[in-house]
Scaffold this active site. Structure first.
Site, PDB file in Angstrom:
ATOM      1  N   LYS A 139      13.725  -0.543  10.044  1.00 16.38           N
ATOM      2  CA  LYS A 139      13.566   0.920   9.987  1.00 16.38           C
ATOM      3  C   LYS A 139      12.702   1.411  11.141  1.00 16.38           C
ATOM      4  O   LYS A 139      13.055   2.346  11.852  1.00 16.38           O
ATOM      5  CB  LYS A 139      12.914   1.322   8.653  1.00 16.38           C
ATOM      6  CG  LYS A 139      12.410   2.752   8.625  1.00 16.38           C
ATOM      7  CD  LYS A 139      11.784   3.127   7.304  1.00 16.38           C
ATOM      8  CE  LYS A 139      10.302   2.933   7.228  1.00 16.38           C
ATOM      9  NZ  LYS A 139       9.498   3.896   7.998  1.00 16.38           N
ATOM     10  N   ASN A 140      11.563   0.759  11.325  1.00 14.99           N
ATOM     11  CA  ASN A 140      10.621   1.271  12.322  1.00 14.99           C
ATOM     12  C   ASN A 140      11.092   1.019  13.757  1.00 14.99           C
ATOM     13  O   ASN A 140      10.569   1.628  14.680  1.00 14.99           O
ATOM     14  CB  ASN A 140       9.230   0.663  12.106  1.00 14.99           C
ATOM     15  CG  ASN A 140       8.564   1.244  10.861  1.00 14.99           C
ATOM     16  OD1 ASN A 140       9.074   2.188  10.267  1.00 14.99           O
ATOM     17  ND2 ASN A 140       7.436   0.673  10.470  1.00 14.99           N
ATOM     18  N   CYS A 152      -0.433  13.029   4.856  1.00 15.87           N
ATOM     19  CA  CYS A 152       0.443  12.500   3.807  1.00 15.87           C
ATOM     20  C   CYS A 152      -0.405  11.642   2.882  1.00 15.87           C
ATOM     21  O   CYS A 152      -1.623  11.571   3.037  1.00 15.87           O
ATOM     22  CB  CYS A 152       1.605  11.720   4.396  1.00 15.87           C
ATOM     23  SG  CYS A 152       1.106  10.158   5.089  1.00 15.87           S
ATOM     24  N   ARG A 175      13.732   5.809   1.178  1.00 13.91           N
ATOM     25  CA  ARG A 175      13.519   6.183   2.582  1.00 13.91           C
ATOM     26  C   ARG A 175      13.574   4.952   3.474  1.00 13.91           C
ATOM     27  O   ARG A 175      13.938   5.043   4.634  1.00 13.91           O
ATOM     28  CB  ARG A 175      12.106   6.774   2.735  1.00 13.91           C
ATOM     29  CG  ARG A 175      11.975   8.245   2.583  1.00 13.91           C
ATOM     30  CD  ARG A 175      10.570   8.661   2.969  1.00 13.91           C
ATOM     31  NE  ARG A 175      10.170   7.943   4.172  1.00 13.91           N
ATOM     32  CZ  ARG A 175       8.966   7.430   4.391  1.00 13.91           C
ATOM     33  NH1 ARG A 175       8.014   7.569   3.496  1.00 13.91           N
ATOM     34  NH2 ARG A 175       8.691   6.791   5.501  1.00 13.91           N
ATOM     35  N   ASP A 177       1.506  -2.258   6.283  1.00 10.41           N
ATOM     36  CA  ASP A 177       2.680  -2.010   5.441  1.00 10.41           C
ATOM     37  C   ASP A 177       2.887  -3.100   4.383  1.00 10.41           C
ATOM     38  O   ASP A 177       3.706  -2.927   3.477  1.00 10.41           O
ATOM     39  CB  ASP A 177       3.941  -1.877   6.302  1.00 10.41           C
ATOM     40  CG  ASP A 177       4.011  -0.528   7.006  1.00 10.41           C
ATOM     41  OD1 ASP A 177       3.205   0.360   6.677  1.00 10.41           O
ATOM     42  OD2 ASP A 177       4.875  -0.360   7.886  1.00 10.41           O
ATOM     43  N   ARG A 234      -3.225  11.409   9.363  1.00  7.50           N
ATOM     44  CA  ARG A 234      -2.189  11.088  10.339  1.00  7.50           C
ATOM     45  C   ARG A 234      -2.066  12.129  11.459  1.00  7.50           C
ATOM     46  O   ARG A 234      -1.029  12.797  11.607  1.00  7.50           O
ATOM     47  CB  ARG A 234      -0.864  10.847   9.625  1.00  7.50           C
ATOM     48  CG  ARG A 234      -1.040   9.812   8.533  1.00  7.50           C
ATOM     49  CD  ARG A 234       0.226   9.278   8.003  1.00  7.50           C
ATOM     50  NE  ARG A 234       0.906   8.393   8.913  1.00  7.50           N
ATOM     51  CZ  ARG A 234       2.027   7.753   8.614  1.00  7.50           C
ATOM     52  NH1 ARG A 234       2.580   7.925   7.450  1.00  7.50           N
ATOM     53  NH2 ARG A 234       2.590   6.954   9.475  1.00  7.50           N
TER      54      ARG A 234
HETATM   55  C1  UD1 Z   1       3.883   3.190  12.279  1.00  3.96           C
HETATM   56  C2  UD1 Z   1       4.909   2.773  11.246  1.00  3.96           C
HETATM   57  C3  UD1 Z   1       4.254   2.628   9.880  1.00  3.96           C
HETATM   58  C4  UD1 Z   1       3.052   1.689   9.964  1.00  3.96           C
HETATM   59  C5  UD1 Z   1       2.110   2.105  11.073  1.00  3.96           C
HETATM   60  C6  UD1 Z   1       0.971   1.128  11.311  1.00  3.96           C
HETATM   61  C7  UD1 Z   1       6.914   3.804  12.120  1.00  3.96           C
HETATM   62  C8  UD1 Z   1       7.997   4.815  11.930  1.00  3.96           C
HETATM   63  N1  UD1 Z   1       5.951   3.784  11.193  1.00  3.96           N
HETATM   64  O1  UD1 Z   1       3.401   4.476  11.892  1.00  3.96           O
HETATM   65  O2  UD1 Z   1       5.223   2.097   8.978  1.00  3.96           O
HETATM   66  O3  UD1 Z   1       2.338   1.730   8.739  1.00  3.96           O
HETATM   67  O4  UD1 Z   1       2.836   2.226  12.317  1.00  3.96           O
HETATM   68  O5  UD1 Z   1       1.467  -0.147  11.537  1.00  3.96           O
HETATM   69  O6  UD1 Z   1       6.974   3.009  13.023  1.00  3.96           O
HETATM   70  N2  UD1 Z   1      -3.537   7.840  14.738  1.00  3.96           N
HETATM   71  C9  UD1 Z   1      -4.357   8.786  15.300  1.00  3.96           C
HETATM   72  N3  UD1 Z   1      -3.827   9.636  16.237  1.00  3.96           N
HETATM   73  C10 UD1 Z   1      -2.523   9.566  16.631  1.00  3.96           C
HETATM   74  C11 UD1 Z   1      -1.694   8.591  16.037  1.00  3.96           C
HETATM   75  C12 UD1 Z   1      -2.224   7.736  15.093  1.00  3.96           C
HETATM   76  O7  UD1 Z   1      -5.540   8.878  14.984  1.00  3.96           O
HETATM   77  O8  UD1 Z   1      -2.101  10.366  17.487  1.00  3.96           O
HETATM   78  C13 UD1 Z   1      -4.085   6.931  13.693  1.00  3.96           C
HETATM   79  C14 UD1 Z   1      -3.390   7.108  12.350  1.00  3.96           C
HETATM   80  O9  UD1 Z   1      -3.923   8.192  11.631  1.00  3.96           O
HETATM   81  C15 UD1 Z   1      -3.648   5.771  11.693  1.00  3.96           C
HETATM   82  C16 UD1 Z   1      -3.609   4.804  12.891  1.00  3.96           C
HETATM   83  O10 UD1 Z   1      -3.798   5.598  14.058  1.00  3.96           O
HETATM   84  O11 UD1 Z   1      -4.901   5.752  11.089  1.00  3.96           O
HETATM   85  C17 UD1 Z   1      -2.319   4.032  13.000  1.00  3.96           C
HETATM   86  O12 UD1 Z   1      -1.231   4.930  13.121  1.00  3.96           O
HETATM   87  P1  UD1 Z   1       0.078   4.597  13.974  1.00  3.96           P
HETATM   88  O13 UD1 Z   1      -0.022   3.221  14.533  1.00  3.96           O
HETATM   89  O14 UD1 Z   1       0.296   5.737  14.925  1.00  3.96           O
HETATM   90  O15 UD1 Z   1       1.178   4.640  12.865  1.00  3.96           O
HETATM   91  P2  UD1 Z   1       2.579   5.360  12.926  1.00  3.96           P
HETATM   92  O16 UD1 Z   1       3.183   5.197  14.281  1.00  3.96           O
HETATM   93  O17 UD1 Z   1       2.470   6.715  12.343  1.00  3.96           O
END
Ligand code: UD1
Length: 420
Positions: free
Chosen positions: A22-23, A118, A399, A307, A123
């Site tokens: 998925k990711n 969420c 999902r 995850d 996030r």
């Molecule tokens: C992706 C995965 C999700 C997984 C996560 C961490 C997808 C579609 N989803 O989510 O399943 O749980 O990686 O392995 O690939 N953060 C910030 N600022 C930003 C972006 C992120 O502070 O601009 C923080 C987030 O709040 C969180 C951490 O960084 O605490 C990790 O988030 P991130 O690695 O970005 O996760 P996703 O890409 O949303």
């Protein structure tokens, strides 16, 4: 609203095929917005999130064909692209933000509704925005929308304050068509980033270093269509590994990449689970030794995946001894602890640490799936719990897992879906 009704089941036994990731597929589909020509993506999992991404592509003016017999999606983008992703779609899937990088690169502009928080935390998207700014885009947020705009993107050095998966992917996509060299430092190293980079390189991009903490992207003028097979889903792999372990079963998991689940294998083995790398896949047996406690700390890849945290919490509730679980990636990813406790797990949460006392007999209860992996964890706990477990809000599970119930049933699980 649909529910899963899960009855206590015996040990799961048999063989199961893991679907495409998925990711990995979500950013790959978003990246097709940059292609001049047709893209064919194989091994696409049939998921709600994929459906939302297809809708986003169509709303941009793309033609998208979905063939669920062969799990293939074919996309072709006309010359006129819309540049706005409305809240109606973003609220269904946070990964809608992946449209930002490709649209900015292809059309010079993107307007995406802000995703908001969420159930697992705030996030924010500040790192995505920081990356786009570094590439020379103007970034403004107003009236619940983030708008990025640039006449020409310019390669740049971008240091990520945290190795965010989504920000690394979005910046990597935008930078493929920027002028000159972009370097992303402290980049995320997840296998899904390598898969996206491989796809982009097939499209004509010049990306090196994906899978390490420094990614270098030399901008190109244009990207062409490409064909790509998505990597197997490592979290689905881990989910079936835990399913075998928690039910003290014996399951052969096919179509998986053992290297991608190393921390999961290590932690299962610490618990006493037997994991063998066989020719056809990973054989996981929870029926050989008594299972015992272990401690978990989630980390960015190659650390233990956040995850898998909820799924392990379900498993650790059933083993001998107390375990400590520390969540370092998301600030609020323990909602399932309260639901598991309703089933008798008695988990104590203090900030980012949870103590799982273990060996409390689980009993069936009515529980709520608070997010995707939490929902899957409750299903697995239900397989061990005495009596009947009713899991509501299972749209979260749908999902992200292709044919979850059907795959579990094929292994001997007693689970059915019912409409409320
Ligand atoms: C992706 C995965 C999700 C997984 C996560 C961490 C997808 C579609 N989803 O989510 O399943 O749980 O990686 O392995 O690939 N953060 C910030 N600022 C930003 C972006 C992120 O502070 O601009 C923080 C987030 O709040 C969180 C951490 O960084 O605490 C990790 O988030 P991130 O690695 O970005 O996760 P996703 O890409 O949303």
């Amino acid at each position: 609203m649909a529910k899963f009704i899960v009855e206590q089941s015996g040990p799961l036994r048999g063989e199961v095929d893991v679907s495409g990731s998925k990711n990995a597929v979500l950013p790959i589909l978003a990246a097709t917005l940059m292609a001049e020509g047709k893209c064919e993506i194989y091994d696409v999992p049939n998921l709600r999130d994929v459906d939302v991404m297809c809708r986003i592509l169509r709303s941009m003016g793309a033609s998208v064909e979905e063939d669920w017999e062969t799990h293939t999606i074919t996309t072709e983008i006309g010359s006129v692209l819309a540049d706005e992703v409305p809240y109606e779609l973003v609220k269904r899937m946070r990964a809608s933000i992946f449209a930002m990088g490709p649209l900015l690169a292809r059309t010079g502009k993107a307007r995406i509704a802000l995703p908001g928080g969420c159930s697992i935390g705030d996030r924010p998207i500040d790192l995505h925005n920081k990356g786009m700014r570094s590439l020379g885009a103007r970034v403004t947020t107003d009236l619940g929308m983030v708008e990025v705009e640039a006449e020409k993107l310019q390669g740049s050095l971008i240091y990520l304050d945290f190795p965010s998966v989504g920000a690394t992917e979005n910046i990597m996509m935008a930078a493929t068509m920027a002028e000159g060299l972009t370097t992303i430092e402290n980049a995320a190293e997840e296998p899904e980033i390598v898969d996206l980079a491989n796809f982009l390189n097939k499209m004509g991009a010049r990306i090196k270093g994906a899978g390490t903490d420094t990614i270098r992207i030399e901008g190109v003028e244009k990207l062409r269509g490409a064909r790509h097979t998505v990597i197997p889903d490592r979290i689905e792999t881990g989910t079936f590994m835990v399913a075998a372990a928690i039910t003290r079963g014996d399951v052969l998991i096919r179509n998986c990449v053992p290297d991608h689940v190393k921390p999961v294998i290590a932690k299962l083995m610490e618990c006493g689970v037997t994991v063998n790398d066989e020719v056809e896949g990973l054989r996981v047996r929870g029926d050989i030794r008594k299972l015992v406690a272990t401690d978990i700390k989630t980390m960015p890849y190659p650390g233990f995946p956040t995850d898998m945290q909820a799924l392990f919490m379900a498993l650790l509730s059933t083993v001998d001894g107390a375990s400590t679980v520390i969540e370092t990636v998301f600030e609020n990813r323990f909602m399932h602890a309260a639901e598991l406790s309703r089933m008798g797990a008695n988990i104590k949460v203090n900030g980012r640490t949870a103590i799982v006392p273990g060996k409390n007999p689980l009993v069936g209860a009515q529980v709520i799936s608070t997010d995707l992996r939490a929902g899957a964890a409750l299903v697995l706990a239900g397989l061990m719990a005495k009596g009947t477990t009713e899991i509501s809000e299972i749209y979260h599970i749908e999902r992200g897992y292709d044919s979850f119930m059907e795959k579990l049933v094929s292994l001997g699980a007693n689970i059915r879906r019912c409409e409320d």
